[in-house]
Design a protein around this motif. Sequence first.
Motif, PDB file in Angstrom:
ATOM      1  N   ALA A   1       0.834  -1.202   0.000  1.00 32.12           N
ATOM      2  CA  ALA A   1       0.000   0.000   0.000  1.00 32.12           C
ATOM      3  C   ALA A   1       0.870   1.254   0.000  1.00 32.12           C
ATOM      4  CB  ALA A   1      -0.929   0.001   1.212  1.00 32.12           C
ATOM      5  N   ILE A   2       1.914   1.256   0.833  1.00 30.47           N
ATOM      6  CA  ILE A   2       2.813   2.416   0.888  1.00 30.47           C
ATOM      7  C   ILE A   2       3.468   2.643  -0.473  1.00 30.47           C
ATOM      8  CG2 ILE A   2       4.993   3.262   1.865  1.00 30.47           C
ATOM      9  CD1 ILE A   2       4.174   1.979   4.519  1.00 30.47           C
ATOM     10  N   VAL A   3       3.928   1.578  -1.077  1.00 33.43           N
ATOM     11  CA  VAL A   3       4.582   1.684  -2.388  1.00 33.43           C
ATOM     12  C   VAL A   3       3.605   2.230  -3.432  1.00 33.43           C
ATOM     13  CG1 VAL A   3       5.497   0.311  -4.295  1.00 33.43           C
ATOM     14  CG2 VAL A   3       6.332  -0.075  -1.983  1.00 33.43           C
ATOM     15  N   PHE A   4       2.385   1.714  -3.439  1.00 34.75           N
ATOM     16  CA  PHE A   4       1.400   2.138  -4.432  1.00 34.75           C
ATOM     17  C   PHE A   4       1.048   3.615  -4.289  1.00 34.75           C
ATOM     18  CE2 PHE A   4      -3.153   2.647  -5.609  1.00 34.75           C
ATOM     19  CZ  PHE A   4      -3.037   2.426  -6.968  1.00 34.75           C
ATOM     20  N   PHE A   5       0.827   4.072  -3.059  1.00 34.43           N
ATOM     21  CA  PHE A   5       0.414   5.462  -2.886  1.00 34.43           C
ATOM     22  C   PHE A   5       1.583   6.443  -3.023  1.00 34.43           C
ATOM     23  CE2 PHE A   5      -3.169   3.258  -0.780  1.00 34.43           C
ATOM     24  CZ  PHE A   5      -4.159   3.731  -1.633  1.00 34.43           C
ATOM     25  N   ILE A   6       2.795   5.970  -2.824  1.00 36.68           N
ATOM     26  CA  ILE A   6       3.947   6.803  -3.173  1.00 36.68           C
ATOM     27  C   ILE A   6       3.968   7.030  -4.682  1.00 36.68           C
ATOM     28  CG2 ILE A   6       6.468   6.769  -3.409  1.00 36.68           C
ATOM     29  CD1 ILE A   6       6.642   5.625  -0.617  1.00 36.68           C
ATOM     30  N   MET A   7       3.632   5.980  -5.440  1.00 38.15           N
ATOM     31  CA  MET A   7       3.565   6.137  -6.899  1.00 38.15           C
ATOM     32  C   MET A   7       2.513   7.165  -7.293  1.00 38.15           C
ATOM     33  SD  MET A   7       2.542   3.386  -9.874  1.00 38.15           S
ATOM     34  CE  MET A   7       0.805   3.513  -9.467  1.00 38.15           C
ATOM     35  N   LEU A   8       1.311   7.071  -6.702  1.00 36.51           N
ATOM     36  CA  LEU A   8       0.265   8.045  -7.020  1.00 36.51           C
ATOM     37  C   LEU A   8       0.700   9.457  -6.639  1.00 36.51           C
ATOM     38  CD1 LEU A   8      -3.122   6.361  -5.994  1.00 36.51           C
ATOM     39  CD2 LEU A   8      -1.964   6.345  -8.200  1.00 36.51           C
ATOM     40  N   LEU A   9       1.353   9.578  -5.497  1.00 34.24           N
ATOM     41  CA  LEU A   9       1.802  10.891  -5.029  1.00 34.24           C
ATOM     42  C   LEU A   9       2.798  11.505  -6.005  1.00 34.24           C
ATOM     43  CD1 LEU A   9       1.608  12.892  -2.610  1.00 34.24           C
ATOM     44  CD2 LEU A   9       3.573  11.718  -1.627  1.00 34.24           C
ATOM     45  N   THR A  10       3.775  10.727  -6.442  1.00 34.27           N
ATOM     46  CA  THR A  10       4.789  11.262  -7.356  1.00 34.27           C
ATOM     47  C   THR A  10       4.216  11.514  -8.748  1.00 34.27           C
ATOM     48  OG1 THR A  10       5.529   8.976  -7.756  1.00 34.27           O
ATOM     49  CG2 THR A  10       6.742  10.247  -6.118  1.00 34.27           C
ATOM     50  N   LEU A  11       3.278  10.655  -9.178  1.00 30.69           N
ATOM     51  CA  LEU A  11       2.625  10.904 -10.462  1.00 30.69           C
ATOM     52  C   LEU A  11       1.911  12.250 -10.460  1.00 30.69           C
ATOM     53  CD1 LEU A  11       1.008   7.459 -11.410  1.00 30.69           C
ATOM     54  CD2 LEU A  11       2.722   8.701 -12.734  1.00 30.69           C
ATOM     55  N   GLY A  12       1.272  12.569  -9.345  1.00 27.21           N
ATOM     56  CA  GLY A  12       0.511  13.811  -9.262  1.00 27.21           C
ATOM     57  C   GLY A  12       1.371  15.036  -9.059  1.00 27.21           C
ATOM     58  N   ILE A  13       2.418  14.916  -8.237  1.00 26.97           N
ATOM     59  CA  ILE A  13       3.226  16.080  -7.870  1.00 26.97           C
ATOM     60  C   ILE A  13       3.876  16.732  -9.080  1.00 26.97           C
ATOM     61  CG2 ILE A  13       5.411  16.752  -6.776  1.00 26.97           C
ATOM     62  CD1 ILE A  13       3.216  16.832  -4.806  1.00 26.97           C
ATOM     63  N   ASP A  14       4.570  15.942  -9.904  1.00 21.68           N
ATOM     64  CA  ASP A  14       5.281  16.584 -11.023  1.00 21.68           C
ATOM     65  C   ASP A  14       4.336  17.097 -12.094  1.00 21.68           C
ATOM     66  OD1 ASP A  14       4.669  14.049 -11.847  1.00 21.68           O
ATOM     67  OD2 ASP A  14       6.737  13.391 -12.108  1.00 21.68           O
ATOM     68  N   SER A  15       3.152  16.497 -12.225  1.00 20.73           N
ATOM     69  CA  SER A  15       2.163  17.047 -13.158  1.00 20.73           C
ATOM     70  C   SER A  15       1.624  18.370 -12.638  1.00 20.73           C
ATOM     71  CB  SER A  15       1.012  16.053 -13.363  1.00 20.73           C
ATOM     72  OG  SER A  15       1.467  14.878 -13.981  1.00 20.73           O
ATOM     73  N   SER A  16       1.384  18.437 -11.340  1.00 14.37           N
ATOM     74  CA  SER A  16       0.922  19.693 -10.748  1.00 14.37           C
ATOM     75  C   SER A  16       2.011  20.761 -10.803  1.00 14.37           C
ATOM     76  CB  SER A  16       0.489  19.451  -9.299  1.00 14.37           C
ATOM     77  OG  SER A  16      -0.135  20.589  -8.756  1.00 14.37           O
ATOM     78  N   MET A  17       3.261  20.344 -10.625  1.00 20.52           N
ATOM     79  CA  MET A  17       4.376  21.286 -10.759  1.00 20.52           C
ATOM     80  C   MET A  17       4.398  21.900 -12.155  1.00 20.52           C
ATOM     81  SD  MET A  17       7.437  19.196  -8.825  1.00 20.52           S
ATOM     82  CE  MET A  17       8.663  19.958  -9.894  1.00 20.52           C
ATOM     83  N   GLY A  18       4.166  21.067 -13.173  1.00 18.79           N
ATOM     84  CA  GLY A  18       4.158  21.577 -14.540  1.00 18.79           C
ATOM     85  C   GLY A  18       3.066  22.598 -14.764  1.00 18.79           C
TER      86      GLY A  18
END
Length: 614
Positions: A412-429
Amino acid sequence: MNIQVLPEHKLSSVAPLKQCNVEKKEVELILVKDQNGVQYTSSSIIPTPSPRAGPPGSSDEERETWGKKIDFLLSVIGFAVDLANVWRFPYLCYKNGGGAFLIPYILFLVIAGMPLFYMELALGQYNREGAATVWKICPIFKGVGYTVILIALYVGFYYNVIIAWSLHYLFSSMTAELPWLNCGNRWNSENCTDPKNINGSLLGNGTSYAKYKITPAAEYYERGVLHLHESKGIQDLGLPRWELSLCLVVVVFILYFSLWKGVKSSGKVVYITATMPYVVLFVLLIRGITLPGAMDGIRAYLHIDFQQLNNPKVWIDAATQIFYSLGAGFGVLIAFASYNKFDNNCYRDALLTSTVNCVTSFFSGFAIFSVLGYMAYKHGVKIEDVATEGAGLVFIIYPEAISTLPGSTFWAIVFFIMLLTLGIDSSMGGMEAVITGLTDDFKILKRNRKIFTFITAFGTFLVALLCITNGGIYVLTLLDNFAAGTSILFGVLIEAIGVSWFYGVDRFSEDIERMMGFKPGLYWRLCWKFVSPAFLLFVVIASIVTSTGLRYDEYIFPQWSNIVGWGIAMSSMAFVPCYAIYKFFSMPGTFKQHCNDNIHFTSLHTDNTICYCV
């Protein structure tokens, strides 16, 4: 000394003049009309810059650049590869004919997606400006820049909330037993049903498992996180939830400290946020294919049904998915490319990053459907009963599957870290597009970038609070449908027309040649001038024709919310005609002079022009 520039075929109609030997230079022509009605051509010779020195008038030394080429590539990939690659493409591929769906998807990628991607990178890199000021090439289209900037801001209002959900789930996963594993928690209803008791016979009434809202995972999402049961609709929002508010604060602070120093800081953050999803996807795939039923899920994902290609909706889904997946039109690609070195090979970058994005979408489907196959096997149902898209996939179905595995906390931790990083750099852009677009336009903001970055981040936080109330999911659904729906398609359509037909494909190709030493081939020029605008027009029309009233599951939004939604969409689109009208009438002279005489040509080459001294 006055220089009069005349075409060769008109030399016979004037008195002989003394010829001067003038080397080939850039000439700026401004056609004006004297108050007595006599036309004059005022010309000035501009020294031709070296082929790789930057566009005329550019102050190359003042513009910061990426620390390394890899910083730019990871930033573009990180922006383009977002949550939709995981929660939308695999399901679209599955329901639209599996492998057959790749035919229209790849077709639209080649004839429209890549050309638009390439165009935006080249546009930003050559002019070294953000989404608004890049329209110095054709000032009447500057409103398009404001349109995409406002859309990027709107998306930030609700996209950060989804990242906050991921962060909330990440924190909640740090327990011995995942909170969505069993019933009996304070947020569960009396109807909560243990997933072990749900099988094909129980779902025989036509309800798919994915729509079964009384599982522990479904109730944790809707009742434990969203508190949706405490709201009667969009008119009954309530107060922001403090848990989600804290998560949203953390997200906003991450964004601020990633962007406050410009690309020098954001270019380093993407080393983690852009690469982590690939590591996690690979790990999840390896784990997924070892589960019982995984191969059934993958076979369902890849099944080929060519009959689906007869359905127009399949082609519409492919067109819209390729457009939104690549992220053209949000001003992000223009902003990122504006920090490149002038002679960077953006052609190669466009091919590489757009291909990586689409391959990632396809690859993620294996990690998703291997787990969906396991879920179908576990409950004795068909794949179609557990297959879904969007938040239901990544916050209900997938977490439930993870909770049944040995070492579920780790997965679960691994999966939600993936979602977090997927979202962060898109929001940064998206936020970088807003910041770069406005700081390039208003120099006072550029001088105070850190303060402006904070104001932008804090402003998105305040509006996002509406999306973390009890009825916040309704606000988020409204914004998701209208903030970047038809409006962004319209914006990119006007952008493509402005570059290809008003600025001109030939002139744009010359700009690219000055950067990289070669002109785009005939294929790219044809796509820019004809295919891409036609593709965008098709998608715009399809978006309008297929639009329906807002709904969230069984909840149908009131009519006034649809009006509000279209108001949000029109608020960004209105910049295009409003700015064009403002620019037209703010020029000096009469209406007729505006139409006929106030023409401004820049960066014209005098290859076939002879200069004479008067």
